[in-house]
Design a protein around this motif. Sequence first.
Motif, PDB file in Angstrom:
ATOM      1  N   ILE A  82       0.841  -1.205   0.000  1.00 33.65           N
ATOM      2  CA  ILE A  82       0.000   0.000   0.000  1.00 33.65           C
ATOM      3  C   ILE A  82       0.876   1.256   0.000  1.00 33.65           C
ATOM      4  O   ILE A  82       0.578   2.240  -0.681  1.00 33.65           O
ATOM      5  CB  ILE A  82      -0.963  -0.028   1.199  1.00 33.65           C
ATOM      6  CG1 ILE A  82      -1.902  -1.243   1.055  1.00 33.65           C
ATOM      7  CG2 ILE A  82      -1.776   1.262   1.286  1.00 33.65           C
ATOM      8  CD1 ILE A  82      -2.780  -1.489   2.261  1.00 33.65           C
ATOM      9  N   THR A  83       1.969   1.227   0.751  1.00 34.88           N
ATOM     10  CA  THR A  83       2.895   2.354   0.700  1.00 34.88           C
ATOM     11  C   THR A  83       3.307   2.646  -0.740  1.00 34.88           C
ATOM     12  O   THR A  83       3.261   3.792  -1.211  1.00 34.88           O
ATOM     13  CB  THR A  83       4.148   2.054   1.551  1.00 34.88           C
ATOM     14  OG1 THR A  83       3.763   1.934   2.913  1.00 34.88           O
ATOM     15  CG2 THR A  83       5.182   3.154   1.414  1.00 34.88           C
ATOM     16  N   ALA A  84       3.697   1.589  -1.449  1.00 33.84           N
ATOM     17  CA  ALA A  84       4.152   1.766  -2.826  1.00 33.84           C
ATOM     18  C   ALA A  84       3.020   2.275  -3.715  1.00 33.84           C
ATOM     19  O   ALA A  84       3.226   3.153  -4.568  1.00 33.84           O
ATOM     20  CB  ALA A  84       4.713   0.449  -3.360  1.00 33.84           C
ATOM     21  N   GLU A  85       1.818   1.753  -3.509  1.00 38.23           N
ATOM     22  CA  GLU A  85       0.681   2.215  -4.333  1.00 38.23           C
ATOM     23  C   GLU A  85       0.365   3.672  -4.075  1.00 38.23           C
ATOM     24  O   GLU A  85       0.141   4.454  -5.006  1.00 38.23           O
ATOM     25  CB  GLU A  85      -0.542   1.333  -4.053  1.00 38.23           C
ATOM     26  CG  GLU A  85      -0.423  -0.046  -4.694  1.00 38.23           C
ATOM     27  CD  GLU A  85      -1.516  -1.012  -4.275  1.00 38.23           C
ATOM     28  OE1 GLU A  85      -1.698  -2.038  -4.951  1.00 38.23           O
ATOM     29  OE2 GLU A  85      -2.179  -0.765  -3.242  1.00 38.23           O
ATOM     30  N   VAL A  86       0.343   4.058  -2.788  1.00 38.08           N
ATOM     31  CA  VAL A  86       0.032   5.453  -2.462  1.00 38.08           C
ATOM     32  C   VAL A  86       1.081   6.391  -3.057  1.00 38.08           C
ATOM     33  O   VAL A  86       0.776   7.512  -3.470  1.00 38.08           O
ATOM     34  CB  VAL A  86      -0.056   5.638  -0.924  1.00 38.08           C
ATOM     35  CG1 VAL A  86      -0.090   7.114  -0.551  1.00 38.08           C
ATOM     36  CG2 VAL A  86      -1.276   4.911  -0.378  1.00 38.08           C
ATOM     37  N   LEU A  87       2.316   5.919  -3.160  1.00 36.33           N
ATOM     38  CA  LEU A  87       3.386   6.746  -3.727  1.00 36.33           C
ATOM     39  C   LEU A  87       3.378   6.737  -5.256  1.00 36.33           C
ATOM     40  O   LEU A  87       4.270   7.312  -5.893  1.00 36.33           O
ATOM     41  CB  LEU A  87       4.748   6.285  -3.202  1.00 36.33           C
ATOM     42  CG  LEU A  87       4.969   6.448  -1.698  1.00 36.33           C
ATOM     43  CD1 LEU A  87       6.308   5.842  -1.276  1.00 36.33           C
ATOM     44  CD2 LEU A  87       4.929   7.927  -1.293  1.00 36.33           C
ATOM     45  N   GLY A  88       2.364   6.046  -5.860  1.00 33.65           N
ATOM     46  CA  GLY A  88       2.216   6.131  -7.307  1.00 33.65           C
ATOM     47  C   GLY A  88       2.904   5.051  -8.114  1.00 33.65           C
ATOM     48  O   GLY A  88       3.336   5.292  -9.242  1.00 33.65           O
ATOM     49  N   ASN A  89       3.012   3.850  -7.563  1.00 33.75           N
ATOM     50  CA  ASN A  89       3.632   2.752  -8.284  1.00 33.75           C
ATOM     51  C   ASN A  89       2.608   1.655  -8.552  1.00 33.75           C
ATOM     52  O   ASN A  89       1.710   1.425  -7.753  1.00 33.75           O
ATOM     53  CB  ASN A  89       4.765   2.129  -7.440  1.00 33.75           C
ATOM     54  CG  ASN A  89       5.801   3.152  -7.033  1.00 33.75           C
ATOM     55  OD1 ASN A  89       6.708   3.466  -7.770  1.00 33.75           O
ATOM     56  ND2 ASN A  89       5.649   3.711  -5.818  1.00 33.75           N
ATOM     57  N   ARG A  90       2.766   0.967  -9.679  1.00 31.33           N
ATOM     58  CA  ARG A  90       1.968  -0.219  -9.931  1.00 31.33           C
ATOM     59  C   ARG A  90       2.564  -1.366  -9.121  1.00 31.33           C
ATOM     60  O   ARG A  90       3.788  -1.539  -9.109  1.00 31.33           O
ATOM     61  CB  ARG A  90       1.956  -0.582 -11.420  1.00 31.33           C
ATOM     62  CG  ARG A  90       0.885  -1.608 -11.780  1.00 31.33           C
ATOM     63  CD  ARG A  90       0.506  -1.518 -13.248  1.00 31.33           C
ATOM     64  NE  ARG A  90       1.600  -1.965 -14.068  1.00 31.33           N
ATOM     65  CZ  ARG A  90       1.881  -3.265 -14.328  1.00 31.33           C
ATOM     66  NH1 ARG A  90       1.118  -4.222 -13.826  1.00 31.33           N
ATOM     67  NH2 ARG A  90       2.898  -3.592 -15.094  1.00 31.33           N
ATOM     68  N   VAL A  91       1.705  -2.121  -8.428  1.00 32.86           N
ATOM     69  CA  VAL A  91       2.188  -3.159  -7.530  1.00 32.86           C
ATOM     70  C   VAL A  91       1.563  -4.503  -7.881  1.00 32.86           C
ATOM     71  O   VAL A  91       0.364  -4.580  -8.137  1.00 32.86           O
ATOM     72  CB  VAL A  91       1.850  -2.809  -6.060  1.00 32.86           C
ATOM     73  CG1 VAL A  91       2.119  -3.996  -5.141  1.00 32.86           C
ATOM     74  CG2 VAL A  91       2.651  -1.598  -5.602  1.00 32.86           C
ATOM     75  N   GLU A  92       2.385  -5.538  -7.911  1.00 35.08           N
ATOM     76  CA  GLU A  92       1.879  -6.898  -8.120  1.00 35.08           C
ATOM     77  C   GLU A  92       2.224  -7.713  -6.871  1.00 35.08           C
ATOM     78  O   GLU A  92       3.353  -7.705  -6.411  1.00 35.08           O
ATOM     79  CB  GLU A  92       2.577  -7.498  -9.347  1.00 35.08           C
ATOM     80  CG  GLU A  92       1.999  -8.793  -9.847  1.00 35.08           C
ATOM     81  CD  GLU A  92       0.953  -8.574 -10.953  1.00 35.08           C
ATOM     82  OE1 GLU A  92      -0.018  -9.339 -10.988  1.00 35.08           O
ATOM     83  OE2 GLU A  92       1.135  -7.622 -11.756  1.00 35.08           O
ATOM     84  N   ARG A  93       1.235  -8.423  -6.321  1.00 34.22           N
ATOM     85  CA  ARG A  93       1.463  -9.209  -5.110  1.00 34.22           C
ATOM     86  C   ARG A  93       1.669 -10.680  -5.436  1.00 34.22           C
ATOM     87  O   ARG A  93       0.812 -11.301  -6.052  1.00 34.22           O
ATOM     88  CB  ARG A  93       0.268  -9.073  -4.160  1.00 34.22           C
ATOM     89  CG  ARG A  93       0.122  -7.724  -3.488  1.00 34.22           C
ATOM     90  CD  ARG A  93      -1.309  -7.513  -3.032  1.00 34.22           C
ATOM     91  NE  ARG A  93      -1.478  -6.312  -2.209  1.00 34.22           N
ATOM     92  CZ  ARG A  93      -1.681  -5.089  -2.708  1.00 34.22           C
ATOM     93  NH1 ARG A  93      -1.708  -4.904  -4.025  1.00 34.22           N
ATOM     94  NH2 ARG A  93      -1.844  -4.060  -1.892  1.00 34.22           N
ATOM     95  N   LEU A  94       2.777 -11.255  -4.977  1.00 35.95           N
ATOM     96  CA  LEU A  94       2.995 -12.711  -5.097  1.00 35.95           C
ATOM     97  C   LEU A  94       3.156 -13.272  -3.695  1.00 35.95           C
ATOM     98  O   LEU A  94       4.252 -13.318  -3.158  1.00 35.95           O
ATOM     99  CB  LEU A  94       4.257 -13.010  -5.918  1.00 35.95           C
ATOM    100  CG  LEU A  94       4.328 -12.540  -7.357  1.00 35.95           C
ATOM    101  CD1 LEU A  94       5.632 -13.022  -8.001  1.00 35.95           C
ATOM    102  CD2 LEU A  94       3.144 -13.083  -8.157  1.00 35.95           C
ATOM    103  N   TYR A  95       2.024 -13.697  -3.099  1.00 37.70           N
ATOM    104  CA  TYR A  95       2.084 -14.149  -1.708  1.00 37.70           C
ATOM    105  C   TYR A  95       2.176 -15.670  -1.624  1.00 37.70           C
ATOM    106  O   TYR A  95       1.693 -16.392  -2.488  1.00 37.70           O
ATOM    107  CB  TYR A  95       0.854 -13.667  -0.943  1.00 37.70           C
ATOM    108  CG  TYR A  95       0.828 -12.171  -0.723  1.00 37.70           C
ATOM    109  CD1 TYR A  95       1.906 -11.368  -1.101  1.00 37.70           C
ATOM    110  CD2 TYR A  95      -0.281 -11.548  -0.145  1.00 37.70           C
ATOM    111  CE1 TYR A  95       1.882  -9.993  -0.889  1.00 37.70           C
ATOM    112  CE2 TYR A  95      -0.309 -10.179   0.064  1.00 37.70           C
ATOM    113  CZ  TYR A  95       0.771  -9.407  -0.313  1.00 37.70           C
ATOM    114  OH  TYR A  95       0.747  -8.053  -0.113  1.00 37.70           O
ATOM    115  N   ASP A  96       2.818 -16.140  -0.540  1.00 37.00           N
ATOM    116  CA  ASP A  96       2.911 -17.568  -0.250  1.00 37.00           C
ATOM    117  C   ASP A  96       3.689 -18.327  -1.331  1.00 37.00           C
ATOM    118  O   ASP A  96       3.271 -19.372  -1.803  1.00 37.00           O
ATOM    119  CB  ASP A  96       1.492 -18.162  -0.087  1.00 37.00           C
ATOM    120  CG  ASP A  96       1.521 -19.478   0.690  1.00 37.00           C
ATOM    121  OD1 ASP A  96       2.555 -19.796   1.312  1.00 37.00           O
ATOM    122  OD2 ASP A  96       0.514 -20.187   0.673  1.00 37.00           O
TER     123      ASP A  96
END
Lengths: 256, 256, 256, 256, 256, 256, 256, 256
Positions: G143-157
């Motif tokens: 969320i920090t990265a998204e709020v700062l204006g970056n596209r984020v992809e999550r790869l969990y587990d």
Amino acid sequence: MPKSNNKEEILKLLQSVSDGKISADDALLKLQVQPFEDLGFANIDYHRGLRQGIGEVIYGKNKTDEQIKKIVLNMLDKGLTDILITRISQKTADFLISQNIDLRYAPIASLGIAKYAQKEQKGLIVIASGGTSDMSVCEEAAITAEVLGNRVERLYDVGVAGLHRLLSKQDILVKARAIVAVAGMEGALATVIGGLVSCPVIAVPTSVGYGANFGGISALLSMLNSCANGVSVVNIDNGFGAGYIASLINKMESAK
Amino acid sequence: MPKSNNKEEILKLLQSVSDGKISADDALLKLQVQPFEDLGFANIDYHRGLRQGIGEVIYGKNKTDEQIKKIVLNMLDKGLTDILITRISQKTADFLISQNIDLRYAPIASLGIAKYAQKEQKGLIVIASGGTSDMSVCEEAAITAEVLGNRVERLYDVGVAGLHRLLSKQDILVKARAIVAVAGMEGALATVIGGLVSCPVIAVPTSVGYGANFGGISALLSMLNSCANGVSVVNIDNGFGAGYIASLINKMESAK
Amino acid sequence: MPKSNNKEEILKLLQSVSDGKISADDALLKLQVQPFEDLGFANIDYHRGLRQGIGEVIYGKNKTDEQIKKIVLNMLDKGLTDILITRISQKTADFLISQNIDLRYAPIASLGIAKYAQKEQKGLIVIASGGTSDMSVCEEAAITAEVLGNRVERLYDVGVAGLHRLLSKQDILVKARAIVAVAGMEGALATVIGGLVSCPVIAVPTSVGYGANFGGISALLSMLNSCANGVSVVNIDNGFGAGYIASLINKMESAK
Amino acid sequence: MPKSNNKEEILKLLQSVSDGKISADDALLKLQVQPFEDLGFANIDYHRGLRQGIGEVIYGKNKTDEQIKKIVLNMLDKGLTDILITRISQKTADFLISQNIDLRYAPIASLGIAKYAQKEQKGLIVIASGGTSDMSVCEEAAITAEVLGNRVERLYDVGVAGLHRLLSKQDILVKARAIVAVAGMEGALATVIGGLVSCPVIAVPTSVGYGANFGGISALLSMLNSCANGVSVVNIDNGFGAGYIASLINKMESAK
Amino acid sequence: MPKSNNKEEILKLLQSVSDGKISADDALLKLQVQPFEDLGFANIDYHRGLRQGIGEVIYGKNKTDEQIKKIVLNMLDKGLTDILITRISQKTADFLISQNIDLRYAPIASLGIAKYAQKEQKGLIVIASGGTSDMSVCEEAAITAEVLGNRVERLYDVGVAGLHRLLSKQDILVKARAIVAVAGMEGALATVIGGLVSCPVIAVPTSVGYGANFGGISALLSMLNSCANGVSVVNIDNGFGAGYIASLINKMESAK
Amino acid sequence: MPKSNNKEEILKLLQSVSDGKISADDALLKLQVQPFEDLGFANIDYHRGLRQGIGEVIYGKNKTDEQIKKIVLNMLDKGLTDILITRISQKTADFLISQNIDLRYAPIASLGIAKYAQKEQKGLIVIASGGTSDMSVCEEAAITAEVLGNRVERLYDVGVAGLHRLLSKQDILVKARAIVAVAGMEGALATVIGGLVSCPVIAVPTSVGYGANFGGISALLSMLNSCANGVSVVNIDNGFGAGYIASLINKMESAK
Amino acid sequence: MPKSNNKEEILKLLQSVSDGKISADDALLKLQVQPFEDLGFANIDYHRGLRQGIGEVIYGKNKTDEQIKKIVLNMLDKGLTDILITRISQKTADFLISQNIDLRYAPIASLGIAKYAQKEQKGLIVIASGGTSDMSVCEEAAITAEVLGNRVERLYDVGVAGLHRLLSKQDILVKARAIVAVAGMEGALATVIGGLVSCPVIAVPTSVGYGANFGGISALLSMLNSCANGVSVVNIDNGFGAGYIASLINKMESAK
Amino acid sequence: MPKSNNKEEILKLLQSVSDGKISADDALLKLQVQPFEDLGFANIDYHRGLRQGIGEVIYGKNKTDEQIKKIVLNMLDKGLTDILITRISQKTADFLISQNIDLRYAPIASLGIAKYAQKEQKGLIVIASGGTSDMSVCEEAAITAEVLGNRVERLYDVGVAGLHRLLSKQDILVKARAIVAVAGMEGALATVIGGLVSCPVIAVPTSVGYGANFGGISALLSMLNSCANGVSVVNIDNGFGAGYIASLINKMESAK
């Protein structure tokens, strides 16, 4: 002594009591006196072979050349073979050979074997390592396993920072009955291998690295916290211990 | 999926390329896409069963009741049985049962087993402990081993400060194919057992104790430095891991 | 059992062999079966009293009220008295009393004594402490020593930052046959006392303090590095252990 | 000085005040001036002998040959005998002898004794060790105890990985009035001995071992957490300290 | 007692010997009996005020309300004022007030002052902090210094990650006679201030932070290794100690 | 440069802006360019003298002889005197002297002073040490303080295991305006002195000792946890730092 | 203030000197007075936005609801948007909303964003995690990265014990411009990812695990010792820090 | 090999299956066999260049001269240039040169570059250090970055104890695209720089210092706990790693 049988001896003692050849009082003390040899500075434990299927191993570090010589000669006198002497220098090996001891010495592993008796090597133990610098620990494990009668395959320098090196050896890994994973630095090798195979993995942290490596603590903690199942850990740089345990496992026979 | 065979699937894919049914480019990507299920918050790893001979084990701590329920249901749907759920509370167990999940719960071990399928228990694993307080770790190891199909014998409260308690059980110890030695405080139990038997010993340090025990570090270091051969170590309080490794060893078959 | 004699029992067994009443084979196994009681969750060690001159001490922490009750009742059945139960709460004490166990409870020390048999108190053990906050550890040591039959003098709050408090008690210190020095924080008390007296000093680091005290490590290291002769150390907060050792020393008789 | 009596001197001073030979003001200062000798770099403490029944012991490490020589000569001038000088090299010993100091040197213990006065050795102290490599620490303890007038029995290389070695010496152990248990690695020896005997056990962790041994921390923690009663601990490798405490205990006389 | 003079008392005693009113023997013992009050659980040290220019400070943590009350009342009886009671809760403060003790309580600092006597505040001590979260430690230091009669200036939340916040206060910093630098996390504040000023800086590491902060160790080590001259360190969170030392320094008078 | 005045220079710069001799833009950059000298490998900080009342101190360890020579010559060129060079060997000192640098060298302290200008020594700083082995750290502190213009009294080998040695010097201790307490092992000296005096005590842990001393950690923790007020701590073996802080305190003038 | 320009302001000040509107002396002081807002308990740093391209981030832990409210309102008054408030509870978030603050709250990340201004999300940052339990740290980073204006992809587990889970996502990994690797336990994920990609990897050790995990130290050390190039590390559980650094990297523009 | 393309090779293999030239079974194995070279003791990883944009870097420590020579020659045969060999001595460098290897050696950094190909240096990386003693780590970072094609500016000896030294270089700092902050002792440099700039800061703790520096732990913890945003950390003394990451960042191109 190694040819005799411990249980029989104790029974014999009890029968001597039964036969009246020895008083109960005297037997009480004798009963606990076990068949080890007292050299003054070392008690050689001939029972261990009976209990553990391998003769006394001599931890060479902090022992003088003379002490090692005496222990080895005493063991050879008893008819023992394949006596492992760990952590000895080339100089000590040369000394033992000069004393007419039939010794093979592996310099990378700093390991000597007195009266090596070639035997059939069975099953498969894989020794995998993260980097070239871990080689002395690997060889200690590998030669220990070979002397104890196991077939050994070496996979060196297959660290996880170049994963394909390890993955390309997957066919060997899956055939192993026990794997010794040797790694310093971040010690991830044990976990990655643990995730790829179904046999027990014995992880050996090494003191290789620098800085926050802290002489192997980093790899040790990493291995203890492994998220892969089937991984257990031995002491830092303890190649002998890992090779020994891998041998115990590889030589298991089917439960009846 | 758990009934299929991983190798065959990949061969089938390669044959589809060979048959022209799928392009080489497409196969390149597919080849690395493995058969795990993505639940959003967790990737269930159905391959592990294939690779390691046991289904996914759910580490319950830090997971919500809902998350655990979804993972279990998903696994049951795939036909899996004997699903171990470690470190869950009675409350979580009650919740899962209320959701019609067929669950057995062992409160001392904080361990749940979904769809327990009674199977033959073979060989012999001994779980030995230093004191009454280590019982939760012991039971985690013991039940894990039993669920995985091993015969288990429990020797609790045989700490080395009263050596005769342990020595009187020597007849059981020597019959074991693998021993799990559980101890807190000074952790000497693993070394003493390691000196008495010839099978592999898996040592589990526990966080039981106080003061300079430091949450299990004392026992951990003691076990890592064991002067007995054949002892390897798992993480502090990791009963599951020890039971799992003991099972791998006990179920070994003779090398061909 | 506590009234019998271990050595005699074994002799009797050996005589049965000698008399042909029991076969040597059977004796072999029996020989190692020691006289402890198996409660399932705990092996009560009745030999310890024989070996160490004091009955089994129950470490209460991590045991349930029910477990403690069973162990105590079992011991009382055997005719034991002065059973120490360490680290139990007032609640547990109340429970035991409600079960008709004859228990005295010392709340500051969290210590219970079942079937306390007043005995003559001999010699002199001094318990000295650095501050008021160490009192629970001090009292555990003091009462342990008293129950074991020693005369105890308490010198509390004589920390070295106000040296005259300690120096004014020098007349008591020099009369002691053993001194237990209890201190947290910088732990200097043990060294200062060690320099003032000629009897053995048992140092007990406590977890009292904050910050870089690290739960007692600071005092522990300080005491281990004491530049005074005659100082040995027990675990952090281990008042019982220190009182026990002080008792062993105080009750020494002249060598013959 | 060692022939005089400290208390008498102070009384004499107070009487001089009483007699008007010295003013109260002057006495105030003198009262705290104790009979030690100032060599500039070292204050030799002649009171310690009075207070602790043994003369000043010289910790040789980090002192120059010249400093040690001056301290020894100064002590010999005062008529002291049996002056222990710990941790000195053969080279330093040779130097002291070349300066006409009557010195015996024990090379394994790195220990010198100036003006050794043979005395009767009473009671019994047992020095037990886990392995051959701990011998320098053992000998420091053993010789210290002998010089202080105790009978000493050495049980070396009786580590717990081969339990029968230790058990076979049980007859000696139970006769001891104090036992020094010296062990590196996992340090279990202290606990096992502590469980077998009823006299105080002084545990000495040694820095022998490697890897997670951490220069003796492993054995230190193990000994501090000993589940056996009667075990207290001294600093890593502190053979002198253990021998000294064992001597204090062995020489105890019956309480009146 | 606090109005008397220690030296005079001892002279008086010696004169009584000189006058024959008291025997030398009796004086010997009395001489070391110092004027502290024994409350059973605490020895109040009235000498400290004489020796150190401040009355006994009560460390409130781990003491019961009743114990604190008794100590305070005893001190008030002796005519003491400005009694600092550190680490007490609002609840304890309320209790003391309900017992008619004239107490001021500073909740952020968890600090009580009994019988606060307003005095002139001299010199200048600056209390600087890295962040808002360190405020309780800061206030403990600030109020301690104020009660001891020093002028205090607070510079809070001037952490080095926003250097201009600190630099803008340079005019205040350079006027200080002593500075208390309070910081958690990376603890750089002490070093940066140490480089800007010429007065002594007392650094207080705080336990504020998370992760590798390890309860203040990170800041503690940082401050001990400060590359700025003039920085010394007190225990983690020890605001009282720092305020006390700053007061000692600020109240220095010119050497004659 | 050391004769100029920093504040005046900046004012001059601002006046140049005011006079139109330099643009505001250019002044912005110049304003932050401070009067230090760039030697490529070292920025000598001539401001520090202004800010802290003492010239740059050269930390000699890890610097080559050539680097030290260049820094010293550069400082001498600026007219500086009493330049301290810490942690240099006799060999480096000889080299500097051979380069015609006016250097005094104190071998025990490994400390050099270039262009030593005898000055009046005021006030009183006491340097007290626990043992002979701490002498190099003590001398670093003592000479630093002397060079900075303080009167210094040395009390060496007054460790707390022989308390009377310290107590006999109480008359000197109470006259001190600042005390540097140097001790290894258990570090209790700082606390005991802290309880005897009313001036600030700067504690210096030393790395002297062995085993659980851990290179000074034991003494460091002991000192940080001192239960005496007025004690602050510097880094292990940091004699210079302690001497410097003691000097700052001793030279304080009365607050106006 | 955030709309103004720092450099311009300083120039304006210097020009006022140049114009004679303000004296050089006065300017000297003002020059260092920076545009932050003093709220008594907190200095809000409006410069940071200028210096670092992001407004002040509020570390919520250890701050009261009222303090956070005041800081947020003050910042909103200045026209700031996208104010991150880390480590706050749902309760605090509810309170802020009840005070009419426009706040979005992410409960898993315990993160609030005041006046969230949707912006274009550019580039690609991947957040990869070893297990479900690390999710709160992951979401703080994401969320920090998204709020700062970056596209984020999550790869969990995608932990390394089931390597195929990670390998199947290789196509996403290789597209990332920066990767945040979050893992507890043995922390091997960072190394394995580091070996697969060519972009910078920011490793975040988490406190997830038990036993020898030691609150994240195990993963921290593992990551610091990573044998893969391109891996740097932030504090344990510091998701915000990692998201922030990943944003700095992702938003880099080509060097000119 | 470095000229070929990894993806193409795999496609070619799959097309061979598609074309019937190779069976699916055989392809299955080949697919995982990657293009690395097996030298027996080392697997050179030619893929890394493809994956990470830089050839294999040789960690020279713990490798023999002969091993390094073989690896370098093998890499040169493949047409690689700019081969970095870290942590090698002048002696090893001389040996490699004597074997006709085109090697440049940087003695301060202990770094060799085989077949250095001068290239354009772009962007700006600043290497800042706290003191002269950190220079070897700095140079390892600086030369690594230069060899990888970055423009590097060195700011040495700008430690925070003399803040103006750093502030005077602010114009250079703000132009950097990535900063490597190298510091031992208290490691505050990274935080102070982190607060002054908006680019990523890579912090390198060094082992420079003494006492409680603990071989770099102090600086490491300080940097991990930095209160400045944008700071990440590499291993102690890992100049190479920091230079490598800074290069990755500096060479970023604008996101599309």
